[in-house]
Design a protein around this motif. Structure first.
Motif, mmCIF file in Angstrom:
data_model
loop_
_atom_site.group_PDB
_atom_site.id
_atom_site.type_symbol
_atom_site.label_atom_id
_atom_site.label_comp_id
_atom_site.label_asym_id
_atom_site.label_seq_id
_atom_site.Cartn_x
_atom_site.Cartn_y
_atom_site.Cartn_z
ATOM 1 N N VAL A 168 -24.689 22.342 -0.413
ATOM 2 C CA VAL A 168 -25.381 21.634 -1.417
ATOM 3 C C VAL A 168 -25.495 20.261 -1.077
ATOM 4 O O VAL A 168 -26.766 19.823 -0.984
ATOM 5 C CB VAL A 168 -24.402 21.627 -2.771
ATOM 6 C CG1 VAL A 168 -25.054 20.540 -3.463
ATOM 7 C CG2 VAL A 168 -24.329 22.909 -3.383
ATOM 8 N N GLN A 212 -31.003 20.531 -9.566
ATOM 9 C CA GLN A 212 -29.757 20.857 -9.830
ATOM 10 C C GLN A 212 -29.522 20.854 -11.580
ATOM 11 O O GLN A 212 -29.079 19.833 -12.087
ATOM 12 C CB GLN A 212 -28.573 19.645 -9.238
ATOM 13 C CG GLN A 212 -27.142 20.278 -9.235
ATOM 14 C CD GLN A 212 -26.217 19.323 -8.783
ATOM 15 O OE1 GLN A 212 -26.662 18.029 -8.292
ATOM 16 N NE2 GLN A 212 -24.908 19.729 -8.859
ATOM 17 N N ASP A 245 -23.892 23.916 -10.149
ATOM 18 C CA ASP A 245 -24.985 24.649 -9.330
ATOM 19 C C ASP A 245 -26.339 24.215 -9.502
ATOM 20 O O ASP A 245 -26.751 23.571 -10.292
ATOM 21 C CB ASP A 245 -24.676 26.032 -9.807
ATOM 22 C CG ASP A 245 -23.269 26.511 -9.540
ATOM 23 O OD1 ASP A 245 -22.650 26.111 -8.557
ATOM 24 O OD2 ASP A 245 -22.904 27.620 -10.160
ATOM 25 N N SER A 276 -27.459 30.435 -0.728
ATOM 26 C CA SER A 276 -26.537 29.226 -0.996
ATOM 27 C C SER A 276 -26.112 28.727 0.360
ATOM 28 O O SER A 276 -25.902 27.450 0.541
ATOM 29 C CB SER A 276 -25.515 29.503 -1.732
ATOM 30 O OG SER A 276 -25.916 30.106 -2.767
#
Ligand code: FAD
Length: 416
Positions: A119, A137, A195, A385
């Motif tokens: 991230v 986000q 997330d 991811s």
């Protein structure tokens, strides 16, 4: 044709492209070969969720019982094609061994650390003016339409909290305050604020462009057919467009990795797991945050003008056929949990093959049997991811730096 390259990456999905980018950024001479087009594999039509919270591996207590129940239901999100395949039996045996409390608890912090590090890298990339890939986000909201499902979801949220994952349990009224598009069947939800989401094919294309601008050479329509080896090294990579003689080779061929690795007498315990997505034009009553229709295992992701529904896990080998019944089950789930989901304008039905390891962790590291081979595969449900952190880790291995994350649990030979 025979050329000398520093590094040859095989596979132009999110893993191969992120690796090319981080290596090119460090000044390596990089060539990437892709049998089809950049991002044409599993990295094209996935749900685009960047989800560090999704740290409970597929192999968890209860997964086998649930899987066996689903096997009997043709509309369920899970299927194994019955066939005599020793690799599948071995994989299922190892999966069974991983479906225990201990291995699951050991896997969670590893997936969480990888997810969070990724991230940070996505944020860096999104902040640069060079790239635009719809990164937002807004968290991830899990919806439940059964008391049993909701209780199980709360249990999982509590387990994740032990490892520092923040979540918020919402009752029916709380859900409706956050997301107006749900139907009365939804009785509760869990919100994971950490997330994010993006438009996957755009991310891969944009990063490939940036990697090229940093000097990486991307060769499409170039399929790896085999290898030449001398003692414990790959001396040449044989492709449909000639032989390459790289110093180092990175294997990033996703679900095809075991097939390519077999040419090197390397056995990778990876199964291809097919999933589907349905992309429609965004309807007026669109969800505003990414959702998970929990009991049906369907992800819903707003992507600008488009809305995508993704789900299903079929262990059917490299078969890319579309099972329309399971695609219909995804649409049916959307109508059960969300209002305004009829008469949608279809843009695309897509299927992709995830590469799934038996313990739910990716396989990242140098091979012991071939000293100039690095494997980066087996990312399962989390390849999008974990793309940037995987690329960064491979670039650190190749540069001889200490990796940002301990690679011991991800090592290639951990199953042998
Ligand atoms: C329905 C669905 C939804 C998903 N949703 C999410 C999500 O929301 N978030 C998330 O993190 N992950 C998600 N995933 C998983 C994610 O899409 C994958 O983990 C990820 O795309 C894997 O990337 P990859 O680069 O390893 O593989 P791929 O993208 O498949 O790339 C591998 C490439 O290797 C090439 N190749 C194969 N063999 C050769 C050869 N011999 N020579 C040259 N090239 C070769 C292939 O053509 C392919 O382009 C989802 C998957 C599915 C199916």
């Amino acid at each position: 044709m025979s050329k000398r390259e520093d590094i040859l990456i095989i596979g132009g999905g999110v893993i191969g492209v992120c690796t090319a980018y981080y290596l090119a950024e460090r000044g390596w001479t990089v060539t990437l070969v892709e049998k089809d087009d950049i991002g044409a594999g599993c990295s094209y039509g996935n749900a685009g969720l960047i989800v560090p919270s999704h740290a409970i591996p597929l192999a968890a207590p209860g997964a086998l019982t649930q899987g066996l129940k689903w096997l009997l239901d043709p509309d369920s999100p899970f299927y194994i094609k019955p066939r005599f395949d020793l690799e599948l039996f071995r994989w299922l045996w190892r999966f069974r061994a991983a479906c225990k409390e201990g291995p699951m608890r050991r896997a969670i912090p590893v997936l969480l650390a990888l997810g969070r590090a990724s991230v940070e890298l996505f944020e860096e990339l999104a902040a640069s003016n060079d790239l635009e890939f719809g990164y937002e986000q807004k968290g991830w909201l899990w919806l439940f339409n059964s008391q049993r499902g909701f209780e199980k979801g709360i249990e999982e949220a509590h387990l994740l909290q032990e490892f520092g994952v923040v979540s918020q349990v919402l009752d029916a009224a709380g859900i409706r305050r956050m997301e107006l598009s749900v139907t009365p069947s939804v009785i509760g939800g869990i919100y994971y604020p950490e997330d994010a989401h993006l438009i996957p094919d755009r991310f891969v294309r944009e990063l490939a462009r940036l990697a090229e601008s940093r000097g990486a050479c991307l060769k499409t329509a170039t399929e790896v057919l085999g290898f030449e080896t001398t003692s414990r090294r790959i001396s040449a990579v044989v492709t449909t467009r000639g032989n390459f003689k790289p110093d180092q080779v990175v294997l990033a061929t996703g679900a095809w990795s075991p097939v390519v690795a077999r040419e090197l007498r390397l056995r990778l315990p990876i199964q291809a797991a097919k999933g589907y997505s349905i992309t429609v034009k965004t309807p007026p009553t669109r969800p505003h945050v990414p959702l998970y229709l929990s009991e049906s295992r369907v992800a819903v992701t707003p992507m600008g003008e488009l809305l995508r529904f993704g789900g299903t896990l079929e262990l059917v080998g490299l078969d890319l056929s579309i099972n329309r019944r399971r695609v219909a089950a995804i649409s049916q789930a959307a109508r059960e949990y969300l209002s305004g989901m009829t008469g949608l304008e279809l843009i695309e039905i897509w299927r992709g093959l995830r590469s799934v390891s038996p313990d739910g962790l990716p396989i990242i590291g140098r091979s012991k049997s071939l000293e100039n081979l690095i494997v980066a595969s087996g990312h399962g449900m989390l390849g999008m991811s974990l793309g940037p952190i995987t690329g960064k880790l491979v670039s650190q291995i190749l540069s001889g730096e200490a990796p940002a994350i301990d690679l011991t649990p991800l090592r290639v030979e951990r199953f042998s």
